[in-house]
Design a protein around this motif. Structure first.
Motif, PDB file in Angstrom:
ATOM      1  N   GLU A 131       0.848  -1.195   0.000  1.00 38.71           N
ATOM      2  CA  GLU A 131       0.000   0.000   0.000  1.00 38.71           C
ATOM      3  C   GLU A 131       0.885   1.247   0.000  1.00 38.71           C
ATOM      4  O   GLU A 131       1.932   1.289   0.645  1.00 38.71           O
ATOM      5  CB  GLU A 131      -0.892  -0.006   1.238  1.00 38.71           C
ATOM      6  N   THR A 132       0.457   2.267  -0.747  1.00 40.70           N
ATOM      7  CA  THR A 132       1.197   3.528  -0.802  1.00 40.70           C
ATOM      8  C   THR A 132       0.482   4.572   0.047  1.00 40.70           C
ATOM      9  O   THR A 132      -0.740   4.760  -0.106  1.00 40.70           O
ATOM     10  CB  THR A 132       1.321   4.041  -2.248  1.00 40.70           C
ATOM     11  N   PRO A 162     -10.898   8.570  -5.735  1.00 35.77           N
ATOM     12  CA  PRO A 162     -11.141   7.549  -6.757  1.00 35.77           C
ATOM     13  C   PRO A 162     -11.208   6.152  -6.124  1.00 35.77           C
ATOM     14  O   PRO A 162     -10.801   5.953  -4.979  1.00 35.77           O
ATOM     15  CB  PRO A 162      -9.928   7.681  -7.685  1.00 35.77           C
ATOM     16  N   LYS A 163     -11.708   5.196  -6.876  1.00 32.96           N
ATOM     17  CA  LYS A 163     -11.833   3.822  -6.397  1.00 32.96           C
ATOM     18  C   LYS A 163     -10.459   3.264  -6.025  1.00 32.96           C
ATOM     19  O   LYS A 163      -9.491   3.431  -6.759  1.00 32.96           O
ATOM     20  CB  LYS A 163     -12.474   2.947  -7.480  1.00 32.96           C
ATOM     21  N   GLY A 164     -10.390   2.614  -4.864  1.00 32.54           N
ATOM     22  CA  GLY A 164      -9.141   2.027  -4.410  1.00 32.54           C
ATOM     23  C   GLY A 164      -8.261   2.974  -3.633  1.00 32.54           C
ATOM     24  O   GLY A 164      -7.153   2.611  -3.235  1.00 32.54           O
ATOM     25  N   VAL A 165      -8.740   4.202  -3.408  1.00 29.41           N
ATOM     26  CA  VAL A 165      -7.960   5.215  -2.693  1.00 29.41           C
ATOM     27  C   VAL A 165      -8.788   5.776  -1.546  1.00 29.41           C
ATOM     28  O   VAL A 165      -9.961   6.119  -1.720  1.00 29.41           O
ATOM     29  CB  VAL A 165      -7.526   6.360  -3.636  1.00 29.41           C
ATOM     30  N   GLN A 166      -8.173   5.872  -0.375  1.00 29.12           N
ATOM     31  CA  GLN A 166      -8.810   6.482   0.784  1.00 29.12           C
ATOM     32  C   GLN A 166      -8.132   7.817   1.070  1.00 29.12           C
ATOM     33  O   GLN A 166      -6.910   7.888   1.213  1.00 29.12           O
ATOM     34  CB  GLN A 166      -8.706   5.569   2.007  1.00 29.12           C
ATOM     35  N   ILE A 167      -8.926   8.887   1.140  1.00 22.53           N
ATOM     36  CA  ILE A 167      -8.388  10.228   1.407  1.00 22.53           C
ATOM     37  C   ILE A 167      -9.115  10.799   2.609  1.00 22.53           C
ATOM     38  O   ILE A 167     -10.349  10.849   2.642  1.00 22.53           O
ATOM     39  CB  ILE A 167      -8.562  11.162   0.194  1.00 22.53           C
ATOM     40  N   THR A 168      -8.362  11.240   3.608  1.00 24.81           N
ATOM     41  CA  THR A 168      -8.940  11.876   4.783  1.00 24.81           C
ATOM     42  C   THR A 168      -8.263  13.216   5.028  1.00 24.81           C
ATOM     43  O   THR A 168      -7.094  13.424   4.659  1.00 24.81           O
ATOM     44  CB  THR A 168      -8.766  11.001   6.036  1.00 24.81           C
ATOM     45  N   VAL A 169      -8.985  14.141   5.648  1.00 22.59           N
ATOM     46  CA  VAL A 169      -8.441  15.458   5.975  1.00 22.59           C
ATOM     47  C   VAL A 169      -8.752  15.763   7.433  1.00 22.59           C
ATOM     48  O   VAL A 169      -9.847  15.448   7.932  1.00 22.59           O
ATOM     49  CB  VAL A 169      -9.017  16.559   5.046  1.00 22.59           C
ATOM     50  N   ASN A 170      -7.801  16.343   8.130  1.00 19.11           N
ATOM     51  CA  ASN A 170      -7.981  16.688   9.536  1.00 19.11           C
ATOM     52  C   ASN A 170      -7.306  18.033   9.824  1.00 19.11           C
ATOM     53  O   ASN A 170      -6.110  18.189   9.546  1.00 19.11           O
ATOM     54  CB  ASN A 170      -7.377  15.598  10.434  1.00 19.11           C
ATOM     55  N   VAL A 177      -4.282  12.785   4.371  1.00 22.50           N
ATOM     56  CA  VAL A 177      -3.672  11.456   4.283  1.00 22.50           C
ATOM     57  C   VAL A 177      -4.285  10.715   3.098  1.00 22.50           C
ATOM     58  O   VAL A 177      -5.509  10.580   3.010  1.00 22.50           O
ATOM     59  CB  VAL A 177      -3.880  10.646   5.572  1.00 22.50           C
ATOM     60  N   VAL A 178      -3.429  10.265   2.189  1.00 22.70           N
ATOM     61  CA  VAL A 178      -3.864   9.535   0.996  1.00 22.70           C
ATOM     62  C   VAL A 178      -3.309   8.115   1.078  1.00 22.70           C
ATOM     63  O   VAL A 178      -2.092   7.925   1.189  1.00 22.70           O
ATOM     64  CB  VAL A 178      -3.376  10.221  -0.298  1.00 22.70           C
ATOM     65  N   LYS A 179      -4.206   7.128   1.055  1.00 22.56           N
ATOM     66  CA  LYS A 179      -3.810   5.721   1.090  1.00 22.56           C
ATOM     67  C   LYS A 179      -4.337   5.041  -0.169  1.00 22.56           C
ATOM     68  O   LYS A 179      -5.544   5.030  -0.416  1.00 22.56           O
ATOM     69  CB  LYS A 179      -4.375   5.025   2.330  1.00 22.56           C
ATOM     70  N   ALA A 180      -3.421   4.479  -0.954  1.00 23.61           N
ATOM     71  CA  ALA A 180      -3.785   3.846  -2.223  1.00 23.61           C
ATOM     72  C   ALA A 180      -3.480   2.363  -2.173  1.00 23.61           C
ATOM     73  O   ALA A 180      -2.367   1.958  -1.813  1.00 23.61           O
ATOM     74  CB  ALA A 180      -3.053   4.498  -3.384  1.00 23.61           C
ATOM     75  N   LYS A 181      -4.460   1.545  -2.544  1.00 28.85           N
ATOM     76  CA  LYS A 181      -4.263   0.098  -2.593  1.00 28.85           C
ATOM     77  C   LYS A 181      -3.325  -0.256  -3.747  1.00 28.85           C
ATOM     78  O   LYS A 181      -3.197   0.506  -4.711  1.00 28.85           O
ATOM     79  CB  LYS A 181      -5.602  -0.608  -2.776  1.00 28.85           C
TER      80      LYS A 181
END
Length: 332
Positions: free
Chosen positions: A242-243, A268-276, A294-298
């Motif tokens: 995971e990136t 986009p699909k397969g990517v989780q983006i959160t903001v705090n 924070v960007v998490k890409a499968k």
């Protein structure tokens, strides 16, 4: 002998008007092949070049000759950053040279149609000067931020390379003078970024006009890209890993106050983006507020190049501040 016009076949740059010495038109390869087949099918082929006519095509679009990303100089900075008019621009022209520059051409005009970066750049420079006229104390980074965050989003259906074709979107001069929030940077921010990129002290000193720069003595910049920039870009790792990218950002309120901005994320699909935090409150003008994305890409199953488009939008009652988030790879 006796020809009065020319038909040219080309596989490139059919979206740009060409100027010829004699009546002519340009066609694509498939049409050119049909014309050639017809010419050889009869002893007396004939053709007519009609006057120009209006056609409808999806717009705006990025010209075929425009260079696409990703940025070869840095995997952290979006290329291009903005799109501006650059195709078939009616521009002033010298009378000391014919329109084609070819020997025997007798066509001269004070104006001609020009295309290319040389046409798009003056539009952006003019908008930067326009913004500067309203905000004479703004830095170059603030002006660039205002231009990028107020750009009109463009369609990936028309431009397959998405942000790697059009950047943040189409130039929007009237919006750029009133962006609401700006991502600003000072000289030290650029130096920290260059240190993060691996430049040595002497190279950076030459760039900024300083006698000496010692990267090891400086506080390192925060975040995945070490940059307070109006866009975010994550380069995917190859394999099954995971990136993750953690982007630290700060915005300055240049709109009315008090003001409250709420975050909207498009992932986009397969990517989780959160903001705090998800909400920013500004009690007065020029107040700064920080946040973390924070960007998490499968992992990508295929080894072919992938480009995924997301965005972060800060919205208040009066302003919309949009930052593209680009995820691409895998790594070479």
């Amino acid at each position: 002998m006796g020809g009065i016009g020319t038909i040219l076949e080309s596989g490139e740059f059919l979206d740009v008007a060409q100027i010829f010495m004699a009546p002519a038109t340009m066609v694509n390869v498939s049409d050119g092949q049909e014309i050639e087949d017809y010419v050889h099918s009869t002893r007396s082929p004939s053709a007519v070049i009609y006057n120009s006519r209006e056609v409808r095509v999806p717009a705006p679009f990025v010209a075929s000759f425009s260079t696409r990303g990703p940025n070869p100089g840095s995997s952290y900075v979006l290329k291009p950053d903005i799109a501006a008019p650059g195709v078939d621009i009616l521009a002033a022209y010298t009378l000391l040279k014919s329109l084609t520059g070819l020997e025997g051409d007798t066509q001269y005009s004070k104006f001609t149609l020009k295309s290319g970066t040389s046409m798009a750049c003056p539009h952006v420079a003019g908008v930067a000067a326009y913004v500067k006229s309203f905000h004479p104390n703004w830095t170059a980074a603030a002006i660039k931020s205002a231009i990028m965050t107020t750009a009109k989003p463009m369609s990936q259906r028309v431009n397959n390379e998405a942000e790697f074709a059009y950047g943040a979107g189409q130039l929007n001069p009237s919006g750029a003078i009133n962006p609401g929030l700006i991502y600003d940077m000072d000289e030290m921010s650029y130096i920290q970024f260059l240190c993060h990129e691996g430049y040595n002290g002497s190279s950076i000193a030459a760039l900024v006009g300083s006698k000496s720069i010692n990267c090891s003595s400086l506080l390192p910049a925060f975040g995945y890209d070490a940059l307070n920039y109006p866009s975010m870009q994550l380069h995917l790792k190859s394999g099954q890993q995971e990136t993750v990218g953690v982007f630290q950002r700060s915005v300055t309120n240049v709109g009315p106050s008090p003001a409250m901005y709420n975050a909207t994320i498009k992932a986009p699909k397969g990517v989780q983006i959160t903001v705090n935090p998800k909400t920013l409150f500004f009690s007065h003008a020029l107040q700064k507020q920080g946040f973390k994305v924070v960007v998490k890409a499968k992992p990508i199953a295929t080894s072919t190049f992938t480009l995924l488009s997301g965005s972060l939008v800060w919205r208040s009652t009066h302003h919309t501040v949009r930052s593209p988030i680009v995820i691409y790879g895998p790594e070479d």
